[in-house]
Design an enzyme around this catalytic site. Structure first.
Site, PDB file in Angstrom:
ATOM      1  N   GLU A  12       0.836  -1.203   0.000  1.00  0.00           N
ATOM      2  CA  GLU A  12       0.000   0.000   0.000  1.00  0.00           C
ATOM      3  C   GLU A  12       0.868   1.250   0.000  1.00  0.00           C
ATOM      4  O   GLU A  12       0.564   2.240  -0.683  1.00  0.00           O
ATOM      5  CB  GLU A  12      -0.914  -0.015   1.219  1.00  0.00           C
ATOM      6  CG  GLU A  12      -1.900  -1.169   1.217  1.00  0.00           C
ATOM      7  CD  GLU A  12      -2.533  -1.418   2.573  1.00  0.00           C
ATOM      8  OE1 GLU A  12      -3.629  -2.010   2.601  1.00  0.00           O
ATOM      9  OE2 GLU A  12      -1.937  -1.053   3.603  1.00  0.00           O
ATOM     10  N   GLY A  60     -12.093  -6.156   4.176  1.00  0.00           N
ATOM     11  CA  GLY A  60     -13.164  -7.054   3.783  1.00  0.00           C
ATOM     12  C   GLY A  60     -14.472  -6.300   3.737  1.00  0.00           C
ATOM     13  O   GLY A  60     -14.706  -5.395   4.535  1.00  0.00           O
ATOM     14  N   MET A 152      -8.200  -3.777  10.130  1.00  0.00           N
ATOM     15  CA  MET A 152      -7.399  -4.025  11.333  1.00  0.00           C
ATOM     16  C   MET A 152      -6.725  -2.779  11.884  1.00  0.00           C
ATOM     17  O   MET A 152      -5.929  -2.887  12.822  1.00  0.00           O
ATOM     18  CB  MET A 152      -6.349  -5.104  11.031  1.00  0.00           C
ATOM     19  CG  MET A 152      -6.952  -6.434  10.625  1.00  0.00           C
ATOM     20  SD  MET A 152      -5.733  -7.727  10.233  1.00  0.00           S
ATOM     21  CE  MET A 152      -5.033  -8.050  11.847  1.00  0.00           C
ATOM     22  N   GLU A 153      -7.038  -1.582  11.335  1.00  0.00           N
ATOM     23  CA  GLU A 153      -6.345  -0.366  11.779  1.00  0.00           C
ATOM     24  C   GLU A 153      -7.220   0.863  11.992  1.00  0.00           C
ATOM     25  O   GLU A 153      -6.921   1.702  12.859  1.00  0.00           O
ATOM     26  CB  GLU A 153      -5.244   0.007  10.761  1.00  0.00           C
ATOM     27  CG  GLU A 153      -4.123  -0.986  10.615  1.00  0.00           C
ATOM     28  CD  GLU A 153      -4.419  -2.104   9.639  1.00  0.00           C
ATOM     29  OE1 GLU A 153      -3.843  -3.195   9.792  1.00  0.00           O
ATOM     30  OE2 GLU A 153      -5.254  -1.879   8.714  1.00  0.00           O
ATOM     31  N   ASP A 176     -12.015  -8.211  -0.612  1.00  0.00           N
ATOM     32  CA  ASP A 176     -12.695  -9.504  -0.563  1.00  0.00           C
ATOM     33  C   ASP A 176     -14.023  -9.334   0.171  1.00  0.00           C
ATOM     34  O   ASP A 176     -14.224  -8.365   0.904  1.00  0.00           O
ATOM     35  CB  ASP A 176     -11.835 -10.562   0.134  1.00  0.00           C
ATOM     36  CG  ASP A 176     -11.457 -10.192   1.554  1.00  0.00           C
ATOM     37  OD1 ASP A 176     -11.805 -10.941   2.470  1.00  0.00           O
ATOM     38  OD2 ASP A 176     -10.810  -9.130   1.769  1.00  0.00           O
TER      39      ASP A 176
END
Length: 209
Positions: A12, A60, A152-153, A176
């Protein structure tokens, strides 16, 4: 205006660094997970004093209106893996750090500009778990049925920005859809085939500030 951008992974970081040359745009990698993200946010605030912090990365997706490569922008953010219990304060609910909000609301002016890029506004929920099963995604959505993206962040950066009074917003490209997949193959296909063009919305947004 000085703009801070935080990403989690090298792939990223490389993609976003290739899009910007201005010294007023600081792009840094935090590493994966809530603690890494919060540390990076606080260090960025103290070192560079940005006027705005943006989190950019993948997530996701959830919902019938969400598809791979869609961009979700945070109208609000929360944790999907926090529970402080009721022993001390019975008003604190699942997902809420005691003494702090359940939801971290995006800065209204930033959100208005973000929606003009075509990004889809919605709730982003954060936890230290790579969601690679339908059962785990169902558990998360059971607590937060309106969530559009799971990462997750983002909420950890939002908390750091809330405490330090720095406007914040998160962009997440959907890599996804866990409830439509069984083995994270969508996630791996995303990075192998279409990720190179997925961060242009963040670029467009930054150029509008």
């Amino acid at each position: 205006m000085r703009i801070g951008v935080i990403v989690a992974m090298d792939k990223e970081l490389r993609q976003l660094q290739s899009l910007f040359t201005s010294d007023d745009i600081i792009i840094q990698k935090s590493g994966i997970g809530k603690v890494n993200a919060a540390i990076q946010a606080v260090e960025m605030i103290h070192q560079f004093k940005p006027d705005v912090i943006i989190s950019s990365g993948c997530a996701g997706g959830n919902g019938n209106d969400i598809n791979i490569q869609d961009i979700v922008v945070s109208s609000k953010l929360a944790y999907h893996d926090v529970y402080c219990g009721t022993a001390i304060d019975n008003t604190t609910v699942y997902g809420q750090v005691q003494g702090l909000p359940l939801f971290y609301e995006a800065d209204p002016k930033l959100l208005d500009k973000a929606m003009k890029t075509g990004a889809k506004p919605g709730l982003i929920v954060t936890g230290d778990w790579f969601v690679d099963s339908k059962d785990k995604m169902r558990e998360i959505i059971g607590h937060f049925p309106d969530a559009k993206a799971v990462d997750m962040e983002s909420a950890a950066i939002a908390q750091a920005c809330y405490i330090n009074k720095v406007p914040f917003i998160s962009f997440r490209v959907i890599s996804d859809i866990p409830l439509r997949d069984t083995d994270a193959s969508m996630y791996h296909d995303f990075w192998n085939t279409i990720a190179d063009n997925s961060f242009l919305v963040t670029k467009t947004f930054i150029e509008s500030l």
